[in-house]
Design an enzyme around this catalytic site. Structure first.
Site, short mmCIF file in Angstrom:
data_model
loop_
_atom_site.label_atom_id
_atom_site.label_comp_id
_atom_site.label_asym_id
_atom_site.label_seq_id
_atom_site.Cartn_x
_atom_site.Cartn_y
_atom_site.Cartn_z
N ARG A 190 47.79 -29.45 -6.49
CA ARG A 190 46.52 -30.48 -5.08
C ARG A 190 45.90 -31.33 -6.00
NH1 ARG A 190 45.39 -24.93 -1.77
NH2 ARG A 190 43.28 -25.52 -0.39
N ARG A 231 40.77 -19.80 12.97
CA ARG A 231 41.16 -19.01 12.21
C ARG A 231 40.19 -17.65 12.22
NH1 ARG A 231 44.41 -20.76 6.90
NH2 ARG A 231 42.25 -21.26 6.80
N ARG A 288 37.39 -15.42 6.99
CA ARG A 288 37.47 -15.57 5.11
C ARG A 288 36.36 -16.33 5.44
NH1 ARG A 288 42.68 -19.38 3.98
NH2 ARG A 288 41.21 -21.08 2.82
N ARG A 318 36.43 -29.32 2.89
CA ARG A 318 38.03 -28.51 3.08
C ARG A 318 38.81 -29.98 2.86
NH1 ARG A 318 38.55 -23.20 4.78
NH2 ARG A 318 40.62 -23.34 4.16
N LYS A 358 51.04 -23.95 5.55
CA LYS A 358 52.00 -23.74 4.51
C LYS A 358 52.58 -22.53 4.61
CE LYS A 358 48.79 -26.03 2.49
NZ LYS A 358 47.84 -26.14 3.36
#
Ligand code: AMP
Length: 187
Positions: A88, A127, A133, A144, A13
């Site tokens: 969300r 990632r 992160r 998640r 996204k």
């Protein structure tokens, strides 16, 4: 024009939203980026949000609804925007739908970036090595993806009822997916 990007964490996204916003000259509103900046700045919002984010849980609507309201009220989002990472939850979707409707506007295109769960996990783990992160740990990734299925995936049915959800298979190259999106939106 208002465009909503739906899809699980790792579906792309952020990447496609950036390309789309640049191409159409629209602002991109990304709640995840806003929250990460708040955490970085150590603001009250950031301090409140951080513990949820680190665990991979959603920041409560009591906190997020006000943030979304403020973003939608900004002058640059008056005529259009690309929404990435929100709504969300059902309450967030209601707020977005109602706010736009009050202004005589609507979500013009809803793009569902569709990627298999195995590929999502692979991308998020990759990632993690690059961006570092704090919510790309194996446990937070698992949470998640579960939270997406439980709280956010039902929005697909909510919007599909109105008939303007486009499913975009999002496993090809970034360029191929961008071309697909361009074809769907018609510009
Ligand atoms: P993202 O970058 O979109 O994956 O968001 C990272 C984290 O920020 C999420 O796991 C949530 O903790 C939080 N977050 C971002 N956007 C929202 C939202 N619209 N509602 C609740 N939490 C959010």
């Amino acid at each position: 024009m208002f465009i909503l990007l739906l899809g699980a964490p790792g579906a792309g996204k952020g990447t496609q939203g950036r390309l789309l916003a640049e191409r159409l000259g629209l602002p991109k509103i990304t709640t995840g980026d806003i929250l990460r900046a708040a955490v970085q700045a150590g603001s009250p919002l950031g301090r409140e949000a951080k513990r949820y984010m680190d665990e991979g849980k959603l920041v409560p609507d009591a906190v997020i609804l006000g943030l979304i309201k403020d973003e939608l009220a900004k002058a640059e989002a008056k005529d259009g925007a690309v929404f990435d990472g929100f709504p969300r939850t059902a309450a967030q979707a209601e707020l977005v739908d109602r706010t736009l409707a009050e202004r005589g506007q609507r979500l013009n295109h809803i793009l569902l970036l569709d990627v298999s769960e195995d590929e999502l996990v692979r991308r998020l783990q990759q990632r993690a090595g690059i961006e570092g992160r704090s919510d790309d740990t194996p446990e937070a990734i698992r949470t998640r993806l579960q939270v997406y299925q439980r709280d956010t995936a039902p929005l697909i049915a909510h919007y599909a009822q109105r008939g303007n959800v486009h499913r975009v298979p999002a496993t090809g190259t970034i360029e191929d997916i961008a071309t697909d999106i361009k074809r769907i939106i018609g510009r």
